[in-house]
Scaffold this active site. Sequence first.
Site, PDB file in Angstrom:
ATOM      1  N   LYS A 197       0.753  -1.114  -0.038  1.00  0.00           N
ATOM      2  CA  LYS A 197       0.054   0.023  -0.103  1.00  0.00           C
ATOM      3  C   LYS A 197       0.908   1.342  -0.074  1.00  0.00           C
ATOM      4  CE  LYS A 197      -1.725   1.519   4.128  1.00  0.00           C
ATOM      5  NZ  LYS A 197      -1.377   2.907   4.634  1.00  0.00           N
ATOM      6  N   ASN A 198       1.762   1.230   0.892  1.00  0.00           N
ATOM      7  CA  ASN A 198       2.715   2.571   1.055  1.00  0.00           C
ATOM      8  C   ASN A 198       3.580   2.803   0.106  1.00  0.00           C
ATOM      9  OD1 ASN A 198       1.036   2.935   3.314  1.00  0.00           O
ATOM     10  ND2 ASN A 198       2.734   2.392   4.783  1.00  0.00           N
TER      11      ASN A 198
ATOM     12  N   ARG B 170      -4.372   9.824   4.343  1.00  0.00           N
ATOM     13  CA  ARG B 170      -3.537  10.737   4.561  1.00  0.00           C
ATOM     14  C   ARG B 170      -2.583  11.133   3.171  1.00  0.00           C
ATOM     15  NH1 ARG B 170      -0.656  14.096   8.145  1.00  0.00           N
ATOM     16  NH2 ARG B 170       1.543  13.818   7.949  1.00  0.00           N
TER      17      ARG B 170
ATOM     18  N   CYS C 202      -5.689   7.506   9.389  1.00  0.00           N
ATOM     19  CA  CYS C 202      -5.380   6.949  10.684  1.00  0.00           C
ATOM     20  C   CYS C 202      -5.259   7.912  11.686  1.00  0.00           C
ATOM     21  CB  CYS C 202      -4.660   5.617  10.740  1.00  0.00           C
ATOM     22  SG  CYS C 202      -5.306   4.440  10.119  1.00  0.00           S
TER      23      CYS C 202
ATOM     24  N   ARG D 127      -0.722  14.909  13.308  1.00  0.00           N
ATOM     25  CA  ARG D 127       0.070  14.549  12.007  1.00  0.00           C
ATOM     26  C   ARG D 127      -0.094  15.755  11.185  1.00  0.00           C
ATOM     27  NH1 ARG D 127      -2.106   8.829   9.663  1.00  0.00           N
ATOM     28  NH2 ARG D 127       0.117   8.792   8.588  1.00  0.00           N
ATOM     29  N   PRO D 128       0.984  16.602  11.722  1.00  0.00           N
ATOM     30  CA  PRO D 128       1.163  17.940  10.895  1.00  0.00           C
ATOM     31  C   PRO D 128       1.841  17.760   9.458  1.00  0.00           C
ATOM     32  CG  PRO D 128       2.656  17.851  12.583  1.00  0.00           C
ATOM     33  CD  PRO D 128       1.895  16.753  12.631  1.00  0.00           C
ATOM     34  N   ILE D 129       1.819  18.785   8.624  1.00  0.00           N
ATOM     35  CA  ILE D 129       2.503  18.607   7.397  1.00  0.00           C
ATOM     36  C   ILE D 129       3.438  19.798   7.071  1.00  0.00           C
ATOM     37  CG2 ILE D 129       0.596  17.508   6.031  1.00  0.00           C
ATOM     38  CD1 ILE D 129      -0.237  19.865   4.823  1.00  0.00           C
ATOM     39  N   ASP D 130       3.854  20.243   8.130  1.00  0.00           N
ATOM     40  CA  ASP D 130       4.771  21.469   8.346  1.00  0.00           C
ATOM     41  C   ASP D 130       6.121  21.051   7.481  1.00  0.00           C
ATOM     42  OD1 ASP D 130       5.172  19.769  10.393  1.00  0.00           O
ATOM     43  OD2 ASP D 130       6.710  21.050  11.230  1.00  0.00           O
ATOM     44  N   LEU D 131       6.626  19.716   7.611  1.00  0.00           N
ATOM     45  CA  LEU D 131       7.816  19.553   7.014  1.00  0.00           C
ATOM     46  C   LEU D 131       7.610  19.516   5.221  1.00  0.00           C
ATOM     47  CD1 LEU D 131       8.933  16.657   9.154  1.00  0.00           C
ATOM     48  CD2 LEU D 131       9.508  19.078   9.117  1.00  0.00           C
TER      49      LEU D 131
ATOM     50  N   ASP E 125       4.518   0.737  12.474  1.00  0.00           N
ATOM     51  CA  ASP E 125       3.425   0.117  11.580  1.00  0.00           C
ATOM     52  C   ASP E 125       3.086  -1.502  12.193  1.00  0.00           C
ATOM     53  OD1 ASP E 125       2.820   2.310  10.458  1.00  0.00           O
ATOM     54  OD2 ASP E 125       3.342   1.609   8.491  1.00  0.00           O
TER      55      ASP E 125
ATOM     56  N   ILE F  45       7.276   7.175  17.224  1.00  0.00           N
ATOM     57  CA  ILE F  45       6.944   7.916  15.976  1.00  0.00           C
ATOM     58  C   ILE F  45       5.466   8.825  15.951  1.00  0.00           C
ATOM     59  CG2 ILE F  45       6.621   7.631  13.564  1.00  0.00           C
ATOM     60  CD1 ILE F  45       9.345   6.799  14.129  1.00  0.00           C
TER      61      ILE F  45
ATOM     62  N   ARG G 154      -8.409  -0.721   4.441  1.00  0.00           N
ATOM     63  CA  ARG G 154      -7.687   0.364   3.915  1.00  0.00           C
ATOM     64  C   ARG G 154      -6.368  -0.106   3.461  1.00  0.00           C
ATOM     65  NH1 ARG G 154      -8.586   5.622   6.720  1.00  0.00           N
ATOM     66  NH2 ARG G 154      -7.157   6.474   5.316  1.00  0.00           N
TER      67      ARG G 154
HETATM   68  C1  EPZ Z   1       4.205   7.109   6.474  1.00  0.00           C
HETATM   69  O1  EPZ Z   1       3.142   7.957   6.932  1.00  0.00           O
HETATM   70  C2  EPZ Z   1       3.099   5.649   6.291  1.00  0.00           C
HETATM   71  N1  EPZ Z   1       2.084   6.097   5.456  1.00  0.00           N
HETATM   72  C3  EPZ Z   1       2.548   5.304   7.503  1.00  0.00           C
HETATM   73  O2  EPZ Z   1       1.841   4.198   7.448  1.00  0.00           O
HETATM   74  C4  EPZ Z   1       3.584   4.975   8.605  1.00  0.00           C
HETATM   75  O3  EPZ Z   1       3.175   4.950  10.034  1.00  0.00           O
HETATM   76  C5  EPZ Z   1       4.744   6.344   8.529  1.00  0.00           C
HETATM   77  O4  EPZ Z   1       5.132   6.717   7.440  1.00  0.00           O
HETATM   78  C6  EPZ Z   1       6.052   6.258   9.556  1.00  0.00           C
HETATM   79  O5  EPZ Z   1       6.624   5.220   8.944  1.00  0.00           O
HETATM   80  C7  EPZ Z   1       2.175   6.119   3.990  1.00  0.00           C
HETATM   81  O6  EPZ Z   1       3.231   5.526   3.617  1.00  0.00           O
HETATM   82  C8  EPZ Z   1       1.037   6.097   3.112  1.00  0.00           C
HETATM   83  P1  EPZ Z   1       5.880  10.525   8.413  1.00  0.00           P
HETATM   84  P2  EPZ Z   1       3.589   9.300   6.834  1.00  0.00           P
HETATM   85  O7  EPZ Z   1       5.578  11.656   7.702  1.00  0.00           O
HETATM   86  O8  EPZ Z   1       4.287   9.821   5.758  1.00  0.00           O
HETATM   87  C9  EPZ Z   1       5.696  13.696  12.155  1.00  0.00           C
HETATM   88  C10 EPZ Z   1       0.237   2.541   7.831  1.00  0.00           C
HETATM   89  O9  EPZ Z   1      -0.235   1.720   8.896  1.00  0.00           O
HETATM   90  N2  EPZ Z   1       5.453  14.581  11.002  1.00  0.00           N
HETATM   91  O10 EPZ Z   1       7.043   9.746   8.380  1.00  0.00           O
HETATM   92  O11 EPZ Z   1       2.413  10.590   7.358  1.00  0.00           O
HETATM   93  C11 EPZ Z   1       4.394  12.982  12.156  1.00  0.00           C
HETATM   94  O12 EPZ Z   1       3.305  13.454  12.983  1.00  0.00           O
HETATM   95  C12 EPZ Z   1       0.605   3.853   8.074  1.00  0.00           C
HETATM   96  O13 EPZ Z   1       0.285   2.038   6.624  1.00  0.00           O
HETATM   97  C13 EPZ Z   1       5.791  15.997  11.421  1.00  0.00           C
HETATM   98  O14 EPZ Z   1       5.847  16.591  12.718  1.00  0.00           O
HETATM   99  O15 EPZ Z   1       4.390   9.478   8.124  1.00  0.00           O
HETATM  100  C14 EPZ Z   1       4.858  11.703  12.741  1.00  0.00           C
HETATM  101  O16 EPZ Z   1       4.663  11.814  14.074  1.00  0.00           O
HETATM  102  C15 EPZ Z   1      -0.012   4.907   9.056  1.00  0.00           C
HETATM  103  N3  EPZ Z   1       5.360  17.001  10.306  1.00  0.00           N
HETATM  104  C16 EPZ Z   1       6.255  11.391  12.123  1.00  0.00           C
HETATM  105  O17 EPZ Z   1       6.592  12.625  11.797  1.00  0.00           O
HETATM  106  C17 EPZ Z   1       5.483  16.632   8.994  1.00  0.00           C
HETATM  107  O18 EPZ Z   1       5.282  17.423   8.224  1.00  0.00           O
HETATM  108  C18 EPZ Z   1       6.457  10.327  11.181  1.00  0.00           C
HETATM  109  O19 EPZ Z   1       5.475  10.695   9.771  1.00  0.00           O
HETATM  110  C19 EPZ Z   1       5.376  15.174   8.854  1.00  0.00           C
HETATM  111  C20 EPZ Z   1       5.408  14.386   9.753  1.00  0.00           C
END
Ligand code: EPZ
Length: 417
Positions: free
Chosen positions: A22-23, A92, A116, A121-125, A305, A327, A397
């Site tokens: 999926k991812n 997401r 989920c 889960r901010p998107i600031d980065l 995960d 995480i 999902r």
């Molecule tokens: C990906 O989510 C995966 N989703 C998630 O899989 C997985 O849990 C996660 O990576 C971590 O491995 C997909 O690939 C579709 P991140 P993503 O950005 O990209 C913080 C599943 O069960 N963060 O690495 O959303 C965030 O809040 C799922 O299949 C910021 O602070 O993960 C989190 O605490 C759920 N600011 C951490 O980083 C940002 O701009 C990791 O998030 C972005 C993230």
Amino acid sequence: MEIWHVRETKRLEGACFVQGSKNASLPILAACIIRPVRVELKNVPQLRDVDAALRILRHLGCLAEQRGNEVYIDSTGLTRSTIPHALMEEMRSSVIFMGALIARCGEAQLSLPGGCQLGKRPIDLHLSALRQMGAQIEEDRGEICCGSARLRGCRIALPFPSVGATENAMLAACAAEGETVIEGAAREPEILALQDFLCAMGASVSGAGSNTICISGMEKREALSWRIVPDRIVAATIACAAAATGGDVELRGIDPQQFSTVLYFLNQSGCDIIHGKRSVRLLSSGRLRAVGEVMTAPFPGFPTDAQPVLMAAMLKARGETRIIETIFENRYRQAPELCRLGADITVNGRVAEIWGVERLHGAALTATDLRGGAAMIIAGLCAEGETLVCDEGHITRGYEGLDRRLRALGADIFLEY
Ligand code: EPZ
């Protein structure tokens, strides 16, 4: 509402092909729009999130259809750069379309994504990376408006290796002038899968798998065919189910290195792990040993995960398992539900302590999120009597035919729609 009926199963046994990831699929589906192209994707799992991505593609004006595990996309007719909230909130990964749309159209209008509920889960980065490439981004009450006459390559230093921010930056960078270097990039196998796909689309991308990724533009390609890699988290889930039930299961078509930390802990718990090149066999002889401390971390660390499914496997293990979730701030929502089966779990902030119990008993549970729901199914396989997992569609999902795959291994499970 889906209701999973799960009964105690003494031993999962047999061989199982692991579904496509999926991812890995979701960012690749978004990548299909960064240039006008016709793409045939193979091994795409049939999932709610994939369906949501295809609906976004159709809304944007692309042809996008799935037949079985094959997906056909023609992005030559893309006409829109706006994604309505109703489509954004379904998952997401819709946020990855931001980088892809800026690359293709020089603009994007969308809203904050759904997905989920695992805490903030901010998107600031994501936004910061795109801004550094020259995108002007305005946010107003959850609506995001991005524009850029011209993206320029630059050095982006991510303060945390966010998977999604790395993917968004990679997609936008394909259309930037000059070279983009992403430092502190996520190293997950799905990032490598995206790099390989982008290269097949004509992009110059290198470094994925390390923490520095370089992107320097793109040549034209009109069509390509691509195969999605297997899903390491589904593999981890089935391995945990086999371990918990005292099973003997061979997972086929998967690179064991991609979930080696999960296999390491299952081995510590007393399972034998036999590695093949593209397969792994797990033999569990009965009651497991607790594995001490497990801390989630970005790849190559223990995947967040897989945390809920390992927790489920440890519910009857001898001794104490201590999980530290680093995480996501709220990824233990499955714990109170698992306690309804008789599990002994104490959660304190980011730490969960699991004391193995002798017996679990069936109960009615509610799935809280995708992997938490899978954990409840594993626990149900180890609980006396019947467990019902009521689910508003979280599990489907990310898991394709999980009931069918587990049944083929001998599980007493059926899914009522
Ligand atoms: C990906 O989510 C995966 N989703 C998630 O899989 C997985 O849990 C996660 O990576 C971590 O491995 C997909 O690939 C579709 P991140 P993503 O950005 O990209 C913080 C599943 O069960 N963060 O690495 O959303 C965030 O809040 C799922 O299949 C910021 O602070 O993960 C989190 O605490 C759920 N600011 C951490 O980083 C940002 O701009 C990791 O998030 C972005 C993230």
